[in-house]
Design a protein around this motif. Structure first.
Motif, PDB file in Angstrom:
ATOM      1  N   ASP A 193       0.919  -1.264   0.031  1.00 22.23           N
ATOM      2  CA  ASP A 193       0.166  -0.030   0.076  1.00 22.23           C
ATOM      3  C   ASP A 193       0.834   1.256   0.003  1.00 22.23           C
ATOM      4  O   ASP A 193       2.171   1.168   0.209  1.00 22.23           O
ATOM      5  CB  ASP A 193      -0.909  -0.027   1.307  1.00 22.23           C
ATOM      6  CG  ASP A 193      -2.052   0.747   1.055  1.00 22.23           C
ATOM      7  OD1 ASP A 193      -2.387   1.529  -0.092  1.00 22.23           O
ATOM      8  OD2 ASP A 193      -2.784   0.814   1.814  1.00 22.23           O
ATOM      9  N   CYS A 194       0.285   2.388  -0.037  1.00 19.41           N
ATOM     10  CA  CYS A 194       0.941   3.477  -0.068  1.00 19.41           C
ATOM     11  C   CYS A 194       0.482   4.693   0.866  1.00 19.41           C
ATOM     12  O   CYS A 194      -1.176   4.496   1.028  1.00 19.41           O
ATOM     13  CB  CYS A 194       0.922   4.177  -1.699  1.00 19.41           C
ATOM     14  SG  CYS A 194       1.880   3.531  -2.916  1.00 19.41           S
ATOM     15  N   HIS A 230       0.320   8.938   1.992  1.00 19.19           N
ATOM     16  CA  HIS A 230       0.735  10.417   1.722  1.00 19.19           C
ATOM     17  C   HIS A 230       1.254  10.945   3.047  1.00 19.19           C
ATOM     18  O   HIS A 230       0.273  11.027   4.094  1.00 19.19           O
ATOM     19  CB  HIS A 230      -0.049  11.130   0.959  1.00 19.19           C
ATOM     20  CG  HIS A 230      -0.649  10.629  -0.389  1.00 19.19           C
ATOM     21  ND1 HIS A 230      -0.047  11.355  -1.464  1.00 19.19           N
ATOM     22  CD2 HIS A 230      -0.977   9.653  -0.950  1.00 19.19           C
ATOM     23  CE1 HIS A 230      -0.486  10.683  -2.580  1.00 19.19           C
ATOM     24  NE2 HIS A 230      -0.924   9.719  -2.382  1.00 19.19           N
ATOM     25  N   VAL A 240       5.234  10.491  -0.956  1.00 19.71           N
ATOM     26  CA  VAL A 240       4.414   9.128  -0.945  1.00 19.71           C
ATOM     27  C   VAL A 240       5.351   8.047  -0.488  1.00 19.71           C
ATOM     28  O   VAL A 240       6.568   8.169  -0.781  1.00 19.71           O
ATOM     29  CB  VAL A 240       3.815   8.866  -2.285  1.00 19.71           C
ATOM     30  CG1 VAL A 240       3.070   7.578  -2.182  1.00 19.71           C
ATOM     31  CG2 VAL A 240       2.958   9.832  -2.915  1.00 19.71           C
ATOM     32  N   LEU A 241       4.730   7.255   0.408  1.00 16.09           N
ATOM     33  CA  LEU A 241       5.797   5.980   1.148  1.00 16.09           C
ATOM     34  C   LEU A 241       4.920   4.798   0.558  1.00 16.09           C
ATOM     35  O   LEU A 241       3.729   4.540   0.825  1.00 16.09           O
ATOM     36  CB  LEU A 241       5.798   5.964   2.554  1.00 16.09           C
ATOM     37  CG  LEU A 241       6.347   4.785   2.933  1.00 16.09           C
ATOM     38  CD1 LEU A 241       7.549   4.531   2.612  1.00 16.09           C
ATOM     39  CD2 LEU A 241       6.226   4.779   4.564  1.00 16.09           C
ATOM     40  N   GLU A 242       5.605   3.857  -0.154  1.00 12.40           N
ATOM     41  CA  GLU A 242       4.938   2.777  -0.702  1.00 12.40           C
ATOM     42  C   GLU A 242       5.792   1.725   0.226  1.00 12.40           C
ATOM     43  O   GLU A 242       7.127   1.812   0.163  1.00 12.40           O
ATOM     44  CB  GLU A 242       5.358   2.518  -2.265  1.00 12.40           C
ATOM     45  CG  GLU A 242       4.895   1.034  -2.540  1.00 12.40           C
ATOM     46  CD  GLU A 242       5.506   0.727  -4.140  1.00 12.40           C
ATOM     47  OE1 GLU A 242       4.652   0.984  -4.853  1.00 12.40           O
ATOM     48  OE2 GLU A 242       6.713   0.135  -4.225  1.00 12.40           O
ATOM     49  N   PHE A 275      10.191   5.834  -0.829  1.00 16.97           N
ATOM     50  CA  PHE A 275       9.786   6.845  -0.396  1.00 16.97           C
ATOM     51  C   PHE A 275      10.330   8.185  -1.104  1.00 16.97           C
ATOM     52  O   PHE A 275      11.384   7.940  -1.600  1.00 16.97           O
ATOM     53  CB  PHE A 275      10.150   7.123   1.287  1.00 16.97           C
ATOM     54  CG  PHE A 275       9.847   8.241   1.715  1.00 16.97           C
ATOM     55  CD1 PHE A 275       8.527   8.234   2.230  1.00 16.97           C
ATOM     56  CD2 PHE A 275      10.513   9.102   2.333  1.00 16.97           C
ATOM     57  CE1 PHE A 275       8.107   9.540   2.747  1.00 16.97           C
ATOM     58  CE2 PHE A 275      10.282  10.271   2.658  1.00 16.97           C
ATOM     59  CZ  PHE A 275       8.897  10.412   3.201  1.00 16.97           C
ATOM     60  N   ASP A 332      -1.098   5.667  -6.426  1.00 15.61           N
ATOM     61  CA  ASP A 332      -0.616   4.320  -6.140  1.00 15.61           C
ATOM     62  C   ASP A 332      -0.029   3.570  -7.215  1.00 15.61           C
ATOM     63  O   ASP A 332       1.309   2.900  -7.288  1.00 15.61           O
ATOM     64  CB  ASP A 332      -1.351   3.355  -5.420  1.00 15.61           C
ATOM     65  CG  ASP A 332      -2.004   3.920  -4.040  1.00 15.61           C
ATOM     66  OD1 ASP A 332      -1.220   5.236  -3.876  1.00 15.61           O
ATOM     67  OD2 ASP A 332      -2.230   3.289  -3.285  1.00 15.61           O
ATOM     68  N   VAL A 348       3.448   5.171  -8.656  1.00 12.37           N
ATOM     69  CA  VAL A 348       4.497   5.197  -7.799  1.00 12.37           C
ATOM     70  C   VAL A 348       4.832   3.753  -7.826  1.00 12.37           C
ATOM     71  O   VAL A 348       6.357   3.483  -7.741  1.00 12.37           O
ATOM     72  CB  VAL A 348       3.985   5.367  -6.214  1.00 12.37           C
ATOM     73  CG1 VAL A 348       5.023   4.882  -5.312  1.00 12.37           C
ATOM     74  CG2 VAL A 348       3.671   6.632  -5.969  1.00 12.37           C
ATOM     75  N   LEU A 349       4.213   2.660  -8.075  1.00 12.59           N
ATOM     76  CA  LEU A 349       4.441   1.199  -8.363  1.00 12.59           C
ATOM     77  C   LEU A 349       5.185   1.223  -9.768  1.00 12.59           C
ATOM     78  O   LEU A 349       6.344   0.369  -9.424  1.00 12.59           O
ATOM     79  CB  LEU A 349       3.236   0.449  -8.553  1.00 12.59           C
ATOM     80  CG  LEU A 349       3.377  -1.035  -8.513  1.00 12.59           C
ATOM     81  CD1 LEU A 349       4.275  -1.744  -7.328  1.00 12.59           C
ATOM     82  CD2 LEU A 349       2.045  -1.753  -8.795  1.00 12.59           C
ATOM     83  N   SER A 384       8.966   2.300  -8.538  1.00 11.85           N
ATOM     84  CA  SER A 384       9.667   1.660  -7.478  1.00 11.85           C
ATOM     85  C   SER A 384      10.399   0.201  -7.906  1.00 11.85           C
ATOM     86  O   SER A 384      10.238  -0.252  -9.029  1.00 11.85           O
ATOM     87  CB  SER A 384       8.490   1.162  -6.464  1.00 11.85           C
ATOM     88  OG  SER A 384       8.007   0.036  -6.596  1.00 11.85           O
ATOM     89  N   TYR A 443      -5.074  -0.760  -7.908  1.00 11.34           N
ATOM     90  CA  TYR A 443      -3.955  -1.166  -8.466  1.00 11.34           C
ATOM     91  C   TYR A 443      -4.308  -2.208  -9.794  1.00 11.34           C
ATOM     92  O   TYR A 443      -5.572  -2.492  -9.902  1.00 11.34           O
ATOM     93  CB  TYR A 443      -3.228  -2.101  -7.692  1.00 11.34           C
ATOM     94  CG  TYR A 443      -2.394  -1.598  -6.434  1.00 11.34           C
ATOM     95  CD1 TYR A 443      -0.956  -1.241  -6.671  1.00 11.34           C
ATOM     96  CD2 TYR A 443      -2.800  -0.994  -5.207  1.00 11.34           C
ATOM     97  CE1 TYR A 443      -0.280  -0.594  -5.615  1.00 11.34           C
ATOM     98  CE2 TYR A 443      -2.171  -0.220  -4.437  1.00 11.34           C
ATOM     99  CZ  TYR A 443      -0.806  -0.300  -4.706  1.00 11.34           C
ATOM    100  OH  TYR A 443      -0.079   0.438  -3.680  1.00 11.34           O
TER     101      TYR A 443
END
Length: 207
Positions: A76-77, A79, A103-105, A119, A127, A130-131, A134, A168
């Motif tokens: 998950d992410c 904020h 954002v932190l995944e 991060f 999300d 960000v994925l 990453s 997702y």
């Protein structure tokens, strides 16, 4: 220590710390390098790494007990509000929260072991984007990820998966929840899937 934390927290150059701490930028850089190397040396063996074969076996065993064979835990992410965001960058870091965020995944185990963290992405990203950026599936793409062998409904599988929410994409490595589930089986699946996903939510609370 103060100089290193100042740079890490605010992302400022070494010479910007001089006015506050009264040390030269060369000493600040040396302190920063020593601090980061010390963190890596202290925690890399246990925490700052991807799961090895023993870890994967433990994850699969736990997933089996929780009725999700092949599960490698939840993804998950979140904020985080960037209170000191420079005005010039505020637009790029502002999304649907209407304030600058980063954002932190993360992927977290049930005992709050966070073995994947990505991060610093702009809060304007969601999300999925960000994925895409990453490194979560980097080892799997290179073909060097630990073996993930399990059987479900008499079918053998070699790729584990992560539990996620509905935003997702439909990938083989992702098991999403069901929106508006119809029927007893689908409703039971949603309840159990969301219960397991609370692992990463608890990890975010700790952070």
């Amino acid at each position: 220590m103060t100089a290193a934390l100042w740079i890490l927290q605010y992302g400022v150059p070494a010479d910007a710390v001089d006015e506050y701490i009264r040390i030269s930028d060369s000493i600040t850089i040396a302190a920063f390098n020593f601090f980061t190397r010390s963190i890596i040396a202290t925690y890399e063996v246990v925490y700052l790494r991807s799961p090895n074969e023993a870890d994967v076996a433990k994850l699969l065993q736990e997933g089996e007990q929780r009725r999700f064979p092949g599960m490698l835990e939840s993804l998950d992410c979140i904020h985080w509000h960037w209170n000191k965001c420079p005005t010039a960058q505020a637009g790029a870091y502002t999304g649907h929260y209407h304030k600058p965020t980063v954002v932190l995944e993360a992927v977290a185990f049930y005992d709050l072991w966070i073995w994947h963290a990505f991060f610093g992405m702009r809060g304007s990203l969601n999300d999925i984007t960000v994925l895409d950026r990453s490194h979560l599936f980097a080892e799997l793409i290179r073909g060097c990820a630990p073996a993930t062998n399990y059987t479900m409904n008499n079918h053998a599988y070699t790729i584990g998966y992560y539990l996620v929410d509905g935003i997702y994409p439909r990938w083989a490595t992702i098991v999403k929840t069901i929106s508006q589930p119809q029927g007893t089986k689908r409703q039971l699946f949603v309840r159990m899937q969301e219960a397991c996903r609370k692992d990463v939510e608890r990890a975010f609370e700790v952070l």
